[in-house]
Design an enzyme around this catalytic site. Structure first.
Site, PDB file in Angstrom:
ATOM      1  N   ASN A 148       0.829  -1.203   0.000  1.00 13.44           N
ATOM      2  CA  ASN A 148       0.000   0.000   0.000  1.00 13.44           C
ATOM      3  C   ASN A 148       0.870   1.263   0.000  1.00 13.44           C
ATOM      4  O   ASN A 148       2.013   1.211   0.435  1.00 13.44           O
ATOM      5  CB  ASN A 148      -0.914   0.007   1.228  1.00 13.44           C
ATOM      6  CG  ASN A 148      -2.067  -0.961   1.090  1.00 13.44           C
ATOM      7  OD1 ASN A 148      -2.614  -1.135   0.010  1.00 13.44           O
ATOM      8  ND2 ASN A 148      -2.436  -1.611   2.186  1.00 13.44           N
ATOM      9  N   CYS A 169      -5.671  -7.147  -3.156  1.00 11.83           N
ATOM     10  CA  CYS A 169      -6.107  -6.856  -1.798  1.00 11.83           C
ATOM     11  C   CYS A 169      -7.079  -7.950  -1.394  1.00 11.83           C
ATOM     12  O   CYS A 169      -7.629  -8.641  -2.245  1.00 11.83           O
ATOM     13  CB  CYS A 169      -6.779  -5.480  -1.766  1.00 11.83           C
ATOM     14  SG  CYS A 169      -7.360  -4.947  -0.142  1.00 11.83           S
ATOM     15  N   HIS A 170      -7.283  -8.116  -0.096  1.00  6.33           N
ATOM     16  CA  HIS A 170      -8.229  -9.156   0.335  1.00  6.33           C
ATOM     17  C   HIS A 170      -9.539  -8.571   0.854  1.00  6.33           C
ATOM     18  O   HIS A 170     -10.348  -9.269   1.450  1.00  6.33           O
ATOM     19  CB  HIS A 170      -7.592 -10.049   1.409  1.00  6.33           C
ATOM     20  CG  HIS A 170      -6.843  -9.297   2.457  1.00  6.33           C
ATOM     21  ND1 HIS A 170      -5.487  -9.377   2.589  1.00  6.33           N
ATOM     22  CD2 HIS A 170      -7.256  -8.434   3.401  1.00  6.33           C
ATOM     23  CE1 HIS A 170      -5.094  -8.607   3.579  1.00  6.33           C
ATOM     24  NE2 HIS A 170      -6.142  -8.024   4.090  1.00  6.33           N
ATOM     25  N   HIS A 199      -9.795  -0.263  -1.690  1.00 11.66           N
ATOM     26  CA  HIS A 199     -10.259   0.135  -0.360  1.00 11.66           C
ATOM     27  C   HIS A 199     -11.474   1.067  -0.417  1.00 11.66           C
ATOM     28  O   HIS A 199     -11.935   1.529   0.624  1.00 11.66           O
ATOM     29  CB  HIS A 199      -9.152   0.808   0.464  1.00 11.66           C
ATOM     30  CG  HIS A 199      -8.124  -0.142   0.967  1.00 11.66           C
ATOM     31  ND1 HIS A 199      -7.167   0.223   1.894  1.00 11.66           N
ATOM     32  CD2 HIS A 199      -7.873  -1.439   0.694  1.00 11.66           C
ATOM     33  CE1 HIS A 199      -6.376  -0.796   2.154  1.00 11.66           C
ATOM     34  NE2 HIS A 199      -6.798  -1.826   1.433  1.00 11.66           N
TER      35      HIS A 199
END
Length: 439
Positions: A148, A169-170, A199
């Site tokens: 990130n 990303c998870h 995000h």
């Protein structure tokens, strides 16, 4: 034998789990796991853990190597994974603590707002150096980034390097798992469409057996005993109509609604439910990293005390590598790619998070479609700030960085333009060894 280079391999949870995931595929039963880190202690400990993982997975043909030389790790690699942290916690902490003096209350600070912006300014040059090495030592490698701020780093690499890279990303699959548990439906049976930026993506569709799950979800989160499991996200869902990815703590600092006054922080960002691991408390991630650094031996030792599972995790990386150069089974995932019209009401050159198909021929970005207009306003602000920061990093343009912070929803909710200028100048000063000469 396929070779996987882990750059920043000292990241315990990521490296150990991703290696295990790779070894669940028959195509990678015989492979090399090349570990690279600049911290010798961390490198040695993760080397031990990866060899233990190899034994537990019964993959004797897997070879684990270690090096502090990035070029050595990359030579001949088929896949590259990256979890680097340029500056470590001793620099990053200033990007949490200095804004606090000006009233900017940060929870995580790794993705956006003023903290994420300066983390990007430090990270972009390093990521482009890594890309240059990939071009030199393994030009055909598939590069998966987990570092990130995801969108800004991926945008810089996709615009200014000649490598095949996407960011992972998870938060998408993690949110699906959470919502399916709340609603009592098997997560593998949930059909969803999720798009936006990293995000800050939203589930435009969430269905089970063809039935829209949103009415049931709205009823669930409206109950007080459930609301505080994810107060920020649940409030956004109830008021904006679509469920967002990433934790409440993360989301609380991506907009102007939750952290601009103490009473709002108290209402939405304090821990009231044990299932919410990050509701939004100040310096949450910084404190975790400070504790980890102070107890680094325990951090690695505890891995041996945990129950080992041979089951693959929900992370995307191993499935992507398998699709690209393993058994070739196509795999659909939410990846970070250049928009190029996938979401027509976001900037064409933005780095967006949309459904992507991986197969032997490469990555194929889907036409995700538009965001609802009110969400597009929110996400456009984010995307345009991120593009401005990337451009500023490439030009070393200090004024453009200042302008980006001025437009940040959280900073602008609590600071005047003059205060933002002073805060930005302070952050440039503490980062001068990493940023060089910005004009």
């Amino acid at each position: 034998m396929k070779k996987f280079a882990f750059i920043g391999a000292g990241s315990l949870q990521f490296t150990s789990k991703t290696m295990k995931d790779l070894l669940t595929f028959e195509a990678f039963e015989e492979c090399e796991i090349a570990l690279m880190d600049t911290n010798e202690y961390n490198l040695n400990r993760i080397y031990e853990i990866c060899n233990e993982t190899k034994l537990k997975m019964n993959r004797p043909k897997c070879i684990v190597t270690k090096t502090m030389d990035r070029a050595e790790a990359l030579k001949g690699a088929d896949g590259v994974l990256c979890t680097v942290f340029n500056g470590d916690v001793d620099i990053w902490r200033h990007e949490i603590e200095i804004p606090k003096k000006y009233g900017v209350d940060i929870n995580v600070g790794d993705t956006r707002s003023v903290s994420g912006i300066f983390r990007a300014l430090r990270g972009i040059p390093l990521m482009l150096e890594i890309c240059a090495d990939i071009e030199k030592y393994c030009p055909n490698a598939v590069f998966l980034n987990y570092t990130n701020p995801m969108a800004m780093l991926c945008s810089a690499m996709q615009k200014y390097a000649n490598v095949e890279v996407t960011g992972l990303c998870h938060s998408v699959q993690g949110t699906v798992k959470m919502l399916s548990e709340w609603l009592g439906v098997p997560k593998d049976e949930v059909i969803y469409k999720c798009l936006g930026v990293n995000h800050q993506s939203f589930f435009l569709e969430l269905k089970h057996n063809g039935v829209d799950l949103y009415p049931k979800l709205k009823e669930y989160v409206s109950k007080e005993e459930n609301f505080y499991k994810e107060a920020v996200r649940n409030e956004m869902f109830l008021k904006l109509g679509y469920y967002p990815t990433e934790t409440s703590g993360h989301n609380s600092e991506y907009n102007q609604w939750f952290r601009k006054r103490p009473d709002l922080i108290e209402k939405y960002c304090k821990k009231r439910d044990s299932s919410n691991w990050n509701p939004g408390e100040y310096a949450f991630s910084l404190n975790l990293r400070l504790d980890r650094k102070a107890n680094i031996e325990k951090y690695y030792d505890d891995w041996y005390k945990e129950e080992f599972s041979k089951e693959k995790t929900p992370e995307y990386a191993s499935d992507i590598f398998n699709a690209r150069f393993g058994d070739g089974k196509p795999f659909v995932f939410n990846g970070n790619v250049q928009n190029n019209g996938s979401i027509p009401n976001l900037p064409y050159d933005a780095c967006v998070e949309v459904p992507v198909v991986a197969d032997r021929f490469g990555f194929k970005t889907t036409i995700a479609g538009p965001l609802p207009e009110h969400l597009a306003i929110l996400v456009n602000t984010t995307a345009r700030i991120e593009s401005l920061v990337v451009d500023a990093a490439m030009r070393k343009d200090k004024e453009a960085v200042y302008h980006a912070v001025c437009m940040d929803p959280l900073s602008s909710a609590v600071c005047s333009l003059d205060e933002i200028k002073k805060m930005t100048d302070e952050l440039f000063e503490v980062n001068k060894d990493y940023l060089g000469d910005y004009k």
